[in-house]
Design an enzyme around this catalytic site. Structure first.
Site, PDB file in Angstrom:
ATOM      1  N   GLU A  10     -98.420 -15.739  22.531  1.00  0.00           N
ATOM      2  CA  GLU A  10     -97.301 -14.842  22.839  1.00  0.00           C
ATOM      3  C   GLU A  10     -97.693 -13.372  22.755  1.00  0.00           C
ATOM      4  O   GLU A  10     -96.977 -12.512  23.265  1.00  0.00           O
ATOM      5  CB  GLU A  10     -96.105 -15.159  21.939  1.00  0.00           C
ATOM      6  CG  GLU A  10     -95.719 -16.624  22.065  1.00  0.00           C
ATOM      7  CD  GLU A  10     -94.336 -16.979  21.569  1.00  0.00           C
ATOM      8  OE1 GLU A  10     -93.480 -16.086  21.480  1.00  0.00           O
ATOM      9  OE2 GLU A  10     -94.116 -18.165  21.286  1.00  0.00           O
TER      10      GLU A  10
ATOM     11  N   LYS B  55     -96.797 -10.521  15.403  1.00  0.00           N
ATOM     12  CA  LYS B  55     -98.070 -11.261  15.409  1.00  0.00           C
ATOM     13  C   LYS B  55     -99.186 -10.370  15.965  1.00  0.00           C
ATOM     14  O   LYS B  55    -100.302 -10.354  15.442  1.00  0.00           O
ATOM     15  CB  LYS B  55     -97.957 -12.548  16.251  1.00  0.00           C
ATOM     16  CG  LYS B  55     -97.068 -13.619  15.661  1.00  0.00           C
ATOM     17  CD  LYS B  55     -97.565 -14.173  14.341  1.00  0.00           C
ATOM     18  CE  LYS B  55     -98.815 -15.009  14.472  1.00  0.00           C
ATOM     19  NZ  LYS B  55     -99.211 -15.603  13.157  1.00  0.00           N
TER      20      LYS B  55
ATOM     21  N   THR C   2    -101.184 -16.359  18.256  1.00  0.00           N
ATOM     22  CA  THR C   2    -100.393 -17.056  19.282  1.00  0.00           C
ATOM     23  C   THR C   2    -100.646 -16.496  20.680  1.00  0.00           C
ATOM     24  O   THR C   2    -100.976 -15.310  20.831  1.00  0.00           O
ATOM     25  CB  THR C   2     -98.888 -16.910  18.939  1.00  0.00           C
ATOM     26  OG1 THR C   2     -98.104 -17.279  20.061  1.00  0.00           O
ATOM     27  CG2 THR C   2     -98.518 -15.466  18.571  1.00  0.00           C
TER      28      THR C   2
HETATM   29  P1  NAD Z   1     -93.472 -22.631  10.529  1.00  0.00           P
HETATM   30  O1  NAD Z   1     -92.353 -21.663  10.688  1.00  0.00           O
HETATM   31  O2  NAD Z   1     -93.206 -24.090  10.657  1.00  0.00           O
HETATM   32  O3  NAD Z   1     -94.163 -22.412   9.092  1.00  0.00           O
HETATM   33  C1  NAD Z   1     -94.413 -21.140   8.576  1.00  0.00           C
HETATM   34  C2  NAD Z   1     -94.719 -21.317   7.082  1.00  0.00           C
HETATM   35  O4  NAD Z   1     -95.022 -20.030   6.530  1.00  0.00           O
HETATM   36  C3  NAD Z   1     -93.537 -21.880   6.273  1.00  0.00           C
HETATM   37  O5  NAD Z   1     -93.994 -22.905   5.416  1.00  0.00           O
HETATM   38  C4  NAD Z   1     -93.040 -20.674   5.474  1.00  0.00           C
HETATM   39  O6  NAD Z   1     -92.470 -21.032   4.227  1.00  0.00           O
HETATM   40  C5  NAD Z   1     -94.336 -19.894   5.304  1.00  0.00           C
HETATM   41  N1  NAD Z   1     -94.083 -18.457   5.057  1.00  0.00           N
HETATM   42  C6  NAD Z   1     -93.280 -17.627   5.768  1.00  0.00           C
HETATM   43  N2  NAD Z   1     -93.312 -16.395   5.229  1.00  0.00           N
HETATM   44  C7  NAD Z   1     -94.166 -16.451   4.174  1.00  0.00           C
HETATM   45  C8  NAD Z   1     -94.620 -15.497   3.235  1.00  0.00           C
HETATM   46  N3  NAD Z   1     -94.201 -14.234   3.270  1.00  0.00           N
HETATM   47  N4  NAD Z   1     -95.501 -15.889   2.298  1.00  0.00           N
HETATM   48  C9  NAD Z   1     -95.938 -17.176   2.236  1.00  0.00           C
HETATM   49  N5  NAD Z   1     -95.523 -18.126   3.087  1.00  0.00           N
HETATM   50  C10 NAD Z   1     -94.650 -17.764   4.049  1.00  0.00           C
HETATM   51  O7  NAD Z   1     -94.574 -22.162  11.559  1.00  0.00           O
HETATM   52  P2  NAD Z   1     -95.632 -22.984  12.432  1.00  0.00           P
HETATM   53  O8  NAD Z   1     -95.001 -23.381  13.705  1.00  0.00           O
HETATM   54  O9  NAD Z   1     -96.283 -24.019  11.570  1.00  0.00           O
HETATM   55  O10 NAD Z   1     -96.679 -21.826  12.754  1.00  0.00           O
HETATM   56  C11 NAD Z   1     -97.777 -21.573  11.878  1.00  0.00           C
HETATM   57  C12 NAD Z   1     -98.591 -20.421  12.426  1.00  0.00           C
HETATM   58  O11 NAD Z   1     -99.072 -20.726  13.735  1.00  0.00           O
HETATM   59  C13 NAD Z   1     -97.816 -19.108  12.549  1.00  0.00           C
HETATM   60  O12 NAD Z   1     -98.659 -18.049  12.161  1.00  0.00           O
HETATM   61  C14 NAD Z   1     -97.482 -19.032  14.029  1.00  0.00           C
HETATM   62  O13 NAD Z   1     -97.342 -17.688  14.445  1.00  0.00           O
HETATM   63  C15 NAD Z   1     -98.683 -19.712  14.643  1.00  0.00           C
HETATM   64  N6  NAD Z   1     -98.444 -20.372  15.938  1.00  0.00           N
HETATM   65  C16 NAD Z   1     -97.423 -21.266  16.074  1.00  0.00           C
HETATM   66  C17 NAD Z   1     -97.250 -21.911  17.292  1.00  0.00           C
HETATM   67  C18 NAD Z   1     -96.153 -22.940  17.487  1.00  0.00           C
HETATM   68  O14 NAD Z   1     -95.944 -23.392  18.620  1.00  0.00           O
HETATM   69  N7  NAD Z   1     -95.461 -23.387  16.448  1.00  0.00           N
HETATM   70  C19 NAD Z   1     -98.110 -21.644  18.355  1.00  0.00           C
HETATM   71  C20 NAD Z   1     -99.139 -20.716  18.164  1.00  0.00           C
HETATM   72  C21 NAD Z   1     -99.303 -20.098  16.939  1.00  0.00           C
HETATM   73  P1  TYD Z   2     -89.535 -22.097  21.580  1.00  0.00           P
HETATM   74  O1  TYD Z   2     -89.732 -23.489  21.113  1.00  0.00           O
HETATM   75  O2  TYD Z   2     -88.569 -21.226  20.853  1.00  0.00           O
HETATM   76  O3  TYD Z   2     -90.976 -21.431  21.649  1.00  0.00           O
HETATM   77  P2  TYD Z   2     -91.407 -19.965  22.230  1.00  0.00           P
HETATM   78  O4  TYD Z   2     -91.876 -19.264  21.009  1.00  0.00           O
HETATM   79  O5  TYD Z   2     -92.481 -20.270  23.204  1.00  0.00           O
HETATM   80  O6  TYD Z   2     -90.277 -19.309  22.864  1.00  0.00           O
HETATM   81  O7  TYD Z   2     -89.076 -22.129  23.110  1.00  0.00           O
HETATM   82  C1  TYD Z   2     -89.871 -22.745  24.099  1.00  0.00           C
HETATM   83  C2  TYD Z   2     -89.228 -22.498  25.454  1.00  0.00           C
HETATM   84  O8  TYD Z   2     -87.976 -23.201  25.520  1.00  0.00           O
HETATM   85  C3  TYD Z   2     -88.875 -21.042  25.724  1.00  0.00           C
HETATM   86  O9  TYD Z   2     -89.000 -20.801  27.118  1.00  0.00           O
HETATM   87  C4  TYD Z   2     -87.419 -20.931  25.316  1.00  0.00           C
HETATM   88  C5  TYD Z   2     -86.878 -22.292  25.685  1.00  0.00           C
HETATM   89  N1  TYD Z   2     -85.794 -22.801  24.812  1.00  0.00           N
HETATM   90  C6  TYD Z   2     -84.633 -23.323  25.408  1.00  0.00           C
HETATM   91  O10 TYD Z   2     -84.490 -23.355  26.638  1.00  0.00           O
HETATM   92  N2  TYD Z   2     -83.669 -23.816  24.582  1.00  0.00           N
HETATM   93  C7  TYD Z   2     -83.783 -23.801  23.220  1.00  0.00           C
HETATM   94  O11 TYD Z   2     -82.843 -24.259  22.525  1.00  0.00           O
HETATM   95  C8  TYD Z   2     -84.964 -23.263  22.634  1.00  0.00           C
HETATM   96  C9  TYD Z   2     -85.129 -23.230  21.147  1.00  0.00           C
HETATM   97  C10 TYD Z   2     -85.953 -22.781  23.485  1.00  0.00           C
END
Ligand code: NAD
Ligand code: TYD
Length: 340
Positions: free
Chosen positions: A130, A156, A128
């Site tokens: 982050e 992460k 990520t």
């Molecule tokens: P999510 O929370 O929707 O899904 C995470 C999945 O991992 C779930 O299905 C959960 O059951 C599974 N999981 C959690 N712990 C586990 C374990 N110990 N063993 C097996 N499975 C497990 O997350 P997401 O938003 O789909 O993110 C997926 C990946 O992408 C993550 O690694 C996250 O850090 C990364 N990522 C997410 C974003 C975002 O904006 N959502 C951005 C950049 C990177």
């Molecule tokens: P989020 O979706 O939690 O992602 P990130 O991991 O980047 O923090 O939040 C996105 C941005 O929105 C972050 O600046 C926090 C803000 N935020 C709110 O203002 N209200 C909310 O209810 C949430 C969940 C996030």
């Protein structure tokens, strides 16, 4: 350069991005055998994969990436791992940091060890933006230092360090992607965009931390999945790629856009107490992934419209998630803005 992979273990694919990635892979590379390993935490949901269930060349295994026996067995039957599995929500990481350390650091190490032992062709870690921490100015490039500021981003970053150590010390064929904030269908309704949309559907307040000025680079999930596919099959081993659109949008702009699309009043916006340690800006230098030939295809306006429509048409998916434990979490998380 293209690499052909035949049997891929996709960990964490019952979540948001992983399930979209599996669907993407089924469409673009139907010959690839996919094994999904997922613990089905609160964020994992088999409904996210319902349309691929039962297809030849696809199987789902419920289990934990920290379970080295199970991970070894699955690694012995595959040639590559793509790891999405993680605890992913910053606000929850402030309530329970250890769950994040366990999965995002130790779980990643278990996967690295199994990939090494079974001589996998590729280990792709989904990381990520982050990990770079708050970026008040400029853009983060792949070689910049990590400055994580939440238990989520620190976990992460820890997972990435472990994977890098395996690459340096044991020759693990590592690839890393650092994506920006994803949005789109099947996102659990606790992240910003699905919170705003589902609350707006129900006429509930749209909570924005502090003054809603924190900046993110919102990336449509299908664009992210195309980039991951391209890195997995084309990137030189050992490389790291930032993935984002290069755009900057505040929380307030997102909330206003959601309300505009839905024809709802701006008075639904509610400013609430800030998230501790809130990172106010992430911004990525995306020149490396651009050089690989990838660029986003979905604008924020188009992606947000599609996402609003998806949640409007899929109440049966998100309503059951917004019950019980969800509201317990919600009540713990959101506090009035001081002085109001
Ligand atoms: P999510 O929370 O929707 O899904 C995470 C999945 O991992 C779930 O299905 C959960 O059951 C599974 N999981 C959690 N712990 C586990 C374990 N110990 N063993 C097996 N499975 C497990 O997350 P997401 O938003 O789909 O993110 C997926 C990946 O992408 C993550 O690694 C996250 O850090 C990364 N990522 C997410 C974003 C975002 O904006 N959502 C951005 C950049 C990177
Ligand atoms: P989020 O979706 O939690 O992602 P990130 O991991 O980047 O923090 O939040 C996105 C941005 O929105 C972050 O600046 C926090 C803000 N935020 C709110 O203002 N209200 C909310 O209810 C949430 C969940 C996030």
């Amino acid at each position: 350069m293209t690499r052909s992979l035949h049997r891929i273990l996709v960990a964490g694919a019952a979540g948001f991005i992983g399930s979209n990635f599996v669907r993407h892979l089924r469409r673009t590379r139907p010959e690839v055998e996919i094994t999904v390993l997922d613990k089905l935490t609160y964020a994992g949901n088999l409904a996210n994969l319902a349309d691929v269930e039962g297809q030849p060349g696809y199987r789902f295994v419920r289990g934990d990436i920290c379970d080295d026996e199970l991970v070894n067995e699955l690694a012995s039957q595959t040639d590559a791992i793509v790891n999405f599995a993680a605890e992913t929500h910053v606000d929850r990481s402030l309530m329970d940091p250890f769950a994040f350390l366990e999965t995002d650091v130790r779980g990643t190490a278990v996967l690295c060890e199994a990939a090494r032992k079974h001589e996998h062709e590729v280990f792709l870690l989904i990381s990520t933006d982050e990990v770079y921490g708050d970026v008040p100015e400029g853009r983060s490039a792949e070689d910049d230092a990590f400055r994580p500021r939440s238990p989520y981003s620190a976990s992460k970053a820890g997972g990435e360090h472990v994977a890098r150590a395996y690459a340096e010390s044991f020759g693990l064929p590592l690839l890393v992607t650092r994506g920006s904030n994803n949005y789109g269908p099947y996102q659990y309704p606790e992240k910003l965009i699905p919170v705003l949309i589902t609350n707006a559907i129900d006429g509930l307040p749209l909570p924005l931390y502090n003054d809603g000025s924190a900046v993110r680079d919102y990336l449509y999930v299908e664009d992210h999945c195309r980039a991951i596919d391209q890195v997995l099959h084309e990137a030189p081993l050992g490389s790291v790629y930032n993935i984002g659109t290069g755009s900057e949008t505040t929380g307030l702009q997102v909330a206003e856009a959601v309300l505009e699309i839905m024809g709802k009043p701006r008075s639904l916006i509610e400013f609430v107490a800030d998230r501790p340690g809130h990172d106010y800006r992430y911004a990525l230098d995306v020149s490396r992934i651009t050089e690989l030939g990838w660029e986003p295809q979905v604008t924020f306006a188009e992606g947000l419209e599609r996402t609003v429509r998806w949640y409007q048409e899929h109440h049966e998916w998100w309503r059951p998630l917004k019950s019980g434990e969800y509201w317990e979490y919600y009540k713990r998380n959101y506090r009035p803005l001081a002085g109001r």
